[in-house]
Design a protein around this motif. Structure first.
Motif, PDB file in Angstrom:
ATOM      1  N   LYS A 177     -36.923  38.452  64.053  1.00 41.65           N
ATOM      2  CA  LYS A 177     -37.816  37.845  62.881  1.00 41.65           C
ATOM      3  C   LYS A 177     -39.066  38.403  62.885  1.00 41.65           C
ATOM      4  CE  LYS A 177     -34.436  33.803  62.184  1.00 41.65           C
ATOM      5  NZ  LYS A 177     -34.374  32.306  62.383  1.00 41.65           N
ATOM      6  N   ASP A 178     -39.422  38.503  64.302  1.00 46.24           N
ATOM      7  CA  ASP A 178     -41.004  38.913  64.271  1.00 46.24           C
ATOM      8  C   ASP A 178     -41.144  40.114  64.193  1.00 46.24           C
ATOM      9  OD1 ASP A 178     -39.863  39.896  66.777  1.00 46.24           O
ATOM     10  OD2 ASP A 178     -40.951  38.644  68.229  1.00 46.24           O
ATOM     11  N   GLY A 179     -40.332  41.078  63.782  1.00 47.22           N
ATOM     12  CA  GLY A 179     -40.382  42.504  63.490  1.00 47.22           C
ATOM     13  C   GLY A 179     -40.006  43.353  64.803  1.00 47.22           C
ATOM     14  N   ARG A 180     -39.722  42.916  65.899  1.00 51.64           N
ATOM     15  CA  ARG A 180     -39.340  43.692  67.158  1.00 51.64           C
ATOM     16  C   ARG A 180     -38.141  44.304  67.009  1.00 51.64           C
ATOM     17  NH1 ARG A 180     -40.671  40.619  72.196  1.00 51.64           N
ATOM     18  NH2 ARG A 180     -39.836  39.012  71.030  1.00 51.64           N
ATOM     19  N   PHE A 181     -37.907  45.324  67.421  1.00 48.74           N
ATOM     20  CA  PHE A 181     -36.426  45.892  67.779  1.00 48.74           C
ATOM     21  C   PHE A 181     -36.025  45.563  69.288  1.00 48.74           C
ATOM     22  CE2 PHE A 181     -37.628  48.428  64.037  1.00 48.74           C
ATOM     23  CZ  PHE A 181     -36.539  48.374  63.059  1.00 48.74           C
ATOM     24  N   VAL A 182     -34.709  45.390  69.244  1.00 50.37           N
ATOM     25  CA  VAL A 182     -34.328  44.996  70.542  1.00 50.37           C
ATOM     26  C   VAL A 182     -33.154  45.756  71.053  1.00 50.37           C
ATOM     27  CG1 VAL A 182     -35.396  42.686  70.784  1.00 50.37           C
ATOM     28  CG2 VAL A 182     -33.177  42.808  69.830  1.00 50.37           C
ATOM     29  N   ALA A 183     -32.749  46.060  72.239  1.00 54.11           N
ATOM     30  CA  ALA A 183     -31.310  46.602  72.378  1.00 54.11           C
ATOM     31  C   ALA A 183     -30.501  45.544  73.231  1.00 54.11           C
ATOM     32  CB  ALA A 183     -31.647  47.810  73.427  1.00 54.11           C
ATOM     33  N   VAL A 184     -29.319  45.229  72.742  1.00 55.90           N
ATOM     34  CA  VAL A 184     -28.517  44.390  73.358  1.00 55.90           C
ATOM     35  C   VAL A 184     -27.153  44.997  73.975  1.00 55.90           C
ATOM     36  CG1 VAL A 184     -26.953  42.138  72.716  1.00 55.90           C
ATOM     37  CG2 VAL A 184     -29.056  42.719  71.543  1.00 55.90           C
ATOM     38  N   LYS A 185     -27.149  44.882  75.318  1.00 58.77           N
ATOM     39  CA  LYS A 185     -26.214  45.324  76.058  1.00 58.77           C
ATOM     40  C   LYS A 185     -25.091  44.296  76.475  1.00 58.77           C
ATOM     41  CE  LYS A 185     -25.678  47.565  81.008  1.00 58.77           C
ATOM     42  NZ  LYS A 185     -26.312  47.871  82.035  1.00 58.77           N
ATOM     43  N   VAL A 186     -23.936  44.585  75.733  1.00 56.53           N
ATOM     44  CA  VAL A 186     -22.916  43.638  75.709  1.00 56.53           C
ATOM     45  C   VAL A 186     -21.974  44.306  76.912  1.00 56.53           C
ATOM     46  CG1 VAL A 186     -20.956  42.643  74.830  1.00 56.53           C
ATOM     47  CG2 VAL A 186     -22.894  42.953  73.219  1.00 56.53           C
ATOM     48  N   LEU A 187     -21.680  43.513  78.004  1.00 52.43           N
ATOM     49  CA  LEU A 187     -20.900  43.781  79.198  1.00 52.43           C
ATOM     50  C   LEU A 187     -19.509  43.625  78.971  1.00 52.43           C
ATOM     51  CD1 LEU A 187     -22.915  42.406  82.017  1.00 52.43           C
ATOM     52  CD2 LEU A 187     -23.185  44.645  81.157  1.00 52.43           C
ATOM     53  N   ASN A 188     -18.581  44.435  79.295  1.00 51.49           N
ATOM     54  CA  ASN A 188     -17.095  44.267  79.214  1.00 51.49           C
ATOM     55  C   ASN A 188     -16.828  42.884  80.160  1.00 51.49           C
ATOM     56  OD1 ASN A 188     -16.599  46.384  77.691  1.00 51.49           O
ATOM     57  ND2 ASN A 188     -16.504  47.821  79.358  1.00 51.49           N
ATOM     58  N   ASN A 189     -15.680  42.468  79.665  1.00 51.03           N
ATOM     59  CA  ASN A 189     -14.924  41.477  80.444  1.00 51.03           C
ATOM     60  C   ASN A 189     -14.439  41.786  81.585  1.00 51.03           C
ATOM     61  OD1 ASN A 189     -14.243  38.697  80.936  1.00 51.03           O
ATOM     62  ND2 ASN A 189     -12.516  38.805  79.701  1.00 51.03           N
ATOM     63  N   SER A 190     -14.156  43.176  82.112  1.00 47.30           N
ATOM     64  CA  SER A 190     -13.443  43.773  83.207  1.00 47.30           C
ATOM     65  C   SER A 190     -14.397  43.680  84.357  1.00 47.30           C
ATOM     66  CB  SER A 190     -12.923  44.950  82.630  1.00 47.30           C
ATOM     67  OG  SER A 190     -13.861  45.976  82.325  1.00 47.30           O
ATOM     68  N   LYS A 191     -15.641  43.244  84.335  1.00 48.77           N
ATOM     69  CA  LYS A 191     -16.496  43.529  85.130  1.00 48.77           C
ATOM     70  C   LYS A 191     -16.387  42.728  86.437  1.00 48.77           C
ATOM     71  CE  LYS A 191     -18.426  47.435  83.997  1.00 48.77           C
ATOM     72  NZ  LYS A 191     -18.383  48.614  85.053  1.00 48.77           N
ATOM     73  N   GLY A 192     -15.200  42.309  86.892  1.00 48.46           N
ATOM     74  CA  GLY A 192     -14.950  41.430  87.948  1.00 48.46           C
ATOM     75  C   GLY A 192     -15.485  40.124  88.138  1.00 48.46           C
ATOM     76  N   ASN A 193     -16.519  39.626  88.895  1.00 45.58           N
ATOM     77  CA  ASN A 193     -16.598  38.203  89.047  1.00 45.58           C
ATOM     78  C   ASN A 193     -18.328  37.975  88.587  1.00 45.58           C
ATOM     79  OD1 ASN A 193     -18.154  39.476  91.169  1.00 45.58           O
ATOM     80  ND2 ASN A 193     -17.345  38.199  92.650  1.00 45.58           N
ATOM     81  N   GLY A 194     -18.813  38.951  87.708  1.00 48.83           N
ATOM     82  CA  GLY A 194     -20.213  38.581  87.270  1.00 48.83           C
ATOM     83  C   GLY A 194     -21.140  39.315  88.122  1.00 48.83           C
ATOM     84  N   GLU A 195     -20.712  40.168  89.161  1.00 48.12           N
ATOM     85  CA  GLU A 195     -21.639  40.828  89.916  1.00 48.12           C
ATOM     86  C   GLU A 195     -22.813  41.499  89.292  1.00 48.12           C
ATOM     87  OE1 GLU A 195     -21.609  43.696  93.757  1.00 48.12           O
ATOM     88  OE2 GLU A 195     -19.996  43.257  93.032  1.00 48.12           O
ATOM     89  N   GLU A 196     -22.251  42.498  88.017  1.00 48.49           N
ATOM     90  CA  GLU A 196     -23.236  43.300  87.439  1.00 48.49           C
ATOM     91  C   GLU A 196     -24.038  42.585  86.584  1.00 48.49           C
ATOM     92  OE1 GLU A 196     -23.058  46.872  84.093  1.00 48.49           O
ATOM     93  OE2 GLU A 196     -21.430  46.435  85.330  1.00 48.49           O
ATOM     94  N   PHE A 197     -23.684  41.485  86.217  1.00 51.39           N
ATOM     95  CA  PHE A 197     -24.690  40.564  85.205  1.00 51.39           C
ATOM     96  C   PHE A 197     -25.712  39.817  86.410  1.00 51.39           C
ATOM     97  CE2 PHE A 197     -25.785  36.375  83.683  1.00 51.39           C
ATOM     98  CZ  PHE A 197     -26.067  36.565  82.400  1.00 51.39           C
ATOM     99  N   ILE A 198     -25.087  39.375  87.394  1.00 47.92           N
ATOM    100  CA  ILE A 198     -26.136  38.824  88.322  1.00 47.92           C
ATOM    101  C   ILE A 198     -27.021  39.703  88.827  1.00 47.92           C
ATOM    102  CG2 ILE A 198     -26.378  37.748  90.426  1.00 47.92           C
ATOM    103  CD1 ILE A 198     -23.738  36.471  90.076  1.00 47.92           C
ATOM    104  N   ASN A 199     -26.677  41.024  89.215  1.00 49.00           N
ATOM    105  CA  ASN A 199     -27.570  42.118  89.830  1.00 49.00           C
ATOM    106  C   ASN A 199     -28.443  42.554  88.609  1.00 49.00           C
ATOM    107  OD1 ASN A 199     -26.131  42.467  91.891  1.00 49.00           O
ATOM    108  ND2 ASN A 199     -24.917  44.093  91.129  1.00 49.00           N
TER     109      ASN A 199
END
Length: 632
Positions: free
Chosen positions: A359-381
């Motif tokens: 809304k403030d005019g900025r562009f963003v990139a959204v990285k959606v992680l696969n559900n196959s990435k184990g126990n959330g290690e990549e997200f936590i990293n």
């Protein structure tokens, strides 16, 4: 969780459907993939998965692509992926080990080694080629079909020395004379230390690297090199890297291992009843109790642990980082922000990346992680590492979403995308690099400062482990920002070496010690190696390993760039004539070559790299030639 009656129905259905019929004939694949005895010369070898030999009525699915064995007319067995330099003497399936010996060392006496006898994982392309022909890929093992076992170390030889070495050189490099090769005015020495370049060793040829079992190397030290020929003839062990775990489980369950072209990553176990899973079910009613236990374990791990333990782990982590709470958004908010993920920028093994305007005019990139990435290690990293940072050369995390299996990261948008779009040229396609040398140099310095910040500027040291052009993003002013912290590892600053259970990174940029501990401990110097490979690619405009070049001597690019630019100062080979640009290129080449030294202790820190880049090229010492090829 399933209600108890439903759970019991599931268990008993699984039990009775898993019991094979005892009266049926054995499955065809199970029969055809039986172990066979293969005569070769005076020996006979047991052949089973992953190996293949040329015999009638042996289907390709009984072996893994590229693991072909050949018996020559002289009665020696060779593995195609190991070239014709290494004779196979024994195959041990229980430990996945081949015992091999260099063919040049089997004639007895005291041979003079003229080349490295190392297994060069960086130039293993045979299995890659086979898989490409079948349009399949297994990135976990493609590049490394074989590797040394933990019982192997490298012995370095300095041979054909035109005179005796000084006592100072001998003591400095822990050298020992080889009596049987010291003859006719020439001298030879060996050491268990890594190869090095020194004026004191300039009168010698080499170094030549010979792998030996640790017991053989100790024997060489113990008798002062008197039995050098016999030690070389004793050979060494290599371990094949496919089916290191699941195949043993398949065999122990009564099955036979195989390969499925349509799904090469998954394991295939051929069972008597035609079942094809990771392993075969028990074949008698007396095993019902064991099957029941397995069912319970599978049920709990699949439907409870993955659902609840993973969530609890991530939620506990997020609560520990109270400062991140303001950056958290719900999944419904995220879908509104991205217009239900309609503007897609790209796709990777981790998931998809989408672009949206706030809304403030900025562009963003959204990285959606696969559900196959184990126990959330990549997200936590990603969150734990990048959430700690604030630097102009590190991409900024603006927010994140975590709702069960819905995981996403919101970053500042980089309008120019990744660095890899701008640095590679292709003569056959007529494409050239876009950025000028001054801008490339600025980008190299910016990345170095970003890595220096990760290694020294944070309260906890952050090791990235995946530095490559694809993970360097460029804003509208081409300012570089390090991204993708999915493989990152945090460690205290005072720890010089970190422990790792598995190799991580991208082929072509992985430091040798990351996948083979014989090269040294894993540390922040592993990021330095990846950075050096990337800088050399920026200079040459091509991948550091390129099987498509016209001259095979140019396949391993660091050797080519060392010979033509570092030694000969032939910058004109890459189209440079101005002196200022020549200085930039030479500085980047020197820094890159220092960063990719095999011994981690010989690589500079990132602080030193920044100092080298910002200083004068005249103050830089000539780096040693990279010792990675067995064809020197």
């Amino acid at each position: 969780m399933l209600p108890l009656p439903s759970f019991l129905f599931f268990v008993f259905f699984f039990i009775f459907s898993s019991i094979p019929t005892c009266l049926s004939e054995d499955d065809e694949a199970y029969t055809k993939c039986a172990p066979l005895q293969f005569p070769c010369g005076n020996n006979s070898y047991e052949i089973r998965y992953p190996f293949r030999v040329d015999v009638p009525d042996r289907p390709s699915y009984c072996s893994y692509p590229g693991y072909n064995l050949t018996c020559t007319k002289d009665g020696n067995l060779y593995a195609d992926a190991l070239s014709d330099n290494f004779i196979i003497q024994n195959i041990t399936y229980s430990t996945n080990v081949l015992h091999v010996v260099d063919a040049d060392f089997t004639s007895g006496g005291c041979p003079l080694p003229s080349r490295n006898s190392t297994i060069d994982s960086f130039t293993f392309s045979y299995i890659n080629r086979v898989l490409r022909q079948k349009n399949v890929s297994n990135p976990a093992i493609d590049l490394f079909p074989f590797n040394y076992t933990n019982e192997v170390l490298n012995v370095t030889l300095y041979v054909s020395c035109t005179g005796p070495l000084t006592d100072l050189v001998i003591s400095s490099y822990f050298l020992h004379e080889l009596p049987c090769l010291t003859r006719g005015g020439n001298y030879a020495y060996f050491t268990l230390q890594p190869p090095t370049v020194s004026e004191g060793l300039a009168i010698c040829s080499g170094p030549v690297i010979i792998p030996l079992l640790k017991s053989a190397a100790n024997r060489l030290l113990g008798d002062g090199g008197a039995n050098f020929g016999a030690v070389l003839e004793s050979g060494f062990d290599v371990q094949w890297m496919v089916a290191t775990k699941w195949c043993a489980e398949c065999v122990s369950s009564g099955g036979r291992c195989g390969y499925d072209e349509s799904n090469p990553i998954e394991s295939t176990c051929f069972c008597r009843d035609g079942n094809q899973n990771a392993k075969c079910p028990s074949s008698a009613l007396s095993a019902v109790a064991s099957i029941l236990l397995v069912c319970i374990v599978i049920f709990l791990s699949k439907f409870v642990k993955r659902t609840y333990v993973s969530n609890n782990k991530v939620e506990a982590f997020l609560k520990g980082y109270g400062s991140l709470a303001s950056k958290r958004v719900s999944y419904s908010q995220l879908k509104k922000m991205t217009n239900s993920f309609k503007v897609k920028l790209g796709e990777g093994g981790y998931g998809g990346v989408f672009k949206e305007k706030l809304k403030d005019g900025r562009f963003v990139a959204v990285k959606v992680l696969n559900n196959s990435k184990g126990n959330g290690e990549e997200f936590i990293n990603e969150v734990s590492s990048i959430g700690r940072t604030s630097h102009v050369n590190i991409v900024t995390l603006l927010g994140f979403c975590y709702e069960g299996s819905k995981r996403a990261l919101i970053y500042e948008f980089m309008s120019n995308g990744s660095l890899e779009k701008f640095i590679y040229s292709n003569k056959s396609k007529g494409t050239k690099r876009i950025l000028d040398w001054e801008k490339l140099f600025e980008i190299a310095v910016g990345i170095a400062r970003g890595l220096e910040y990760l290694h020294r500027g944070c309260s906890t040291r952050i090791l990235h482990f995946d530095i490559k052009p694809h993970n360097i993003l460029l804003d509208d002013a081409f300012c570089p920002k390090i991204s993708d912290f999915g493989l990152a590892k945090l460690c205290p600053k005072q720890e010089s070496v970190v422990s790792m259970q598995d190799a991580r990174g991208t082929i072509g940029y992985i430091a040798p010690e990351v996948y083979c501990r014989n090269f040294g401990g894993v540390s922040h110097k592993s990021d330095v190696y990846s950075y050096g490979m990337m800088v050399l690619e920026m200079v040459g405009g091509r991948k550091n390993i390129d099987a498509g070049v016209e001259n095979t001597s140019e396949i391993y690019f660091p050797h080519w760039i060392y010979n033509h630019i570092a030694l000969e100062n032939s910058s004109a080979l890459i189209g440079i004539v101005e002196e200022e640009k020549k200085e930039i290129v030479r500085k980047m080449v020197f820094v890159g070559l220092w960063c990719i030294q095999i011994d981690p202790t010989n690589r500079p820190s990132m602080s030193k790299v920044v100092e080298m880049l910002e200083g004068s090229v005249k103050s830089l010492e000539m780096p040693p030639k990279p010792f990675l090829s067995s064809h020197q």
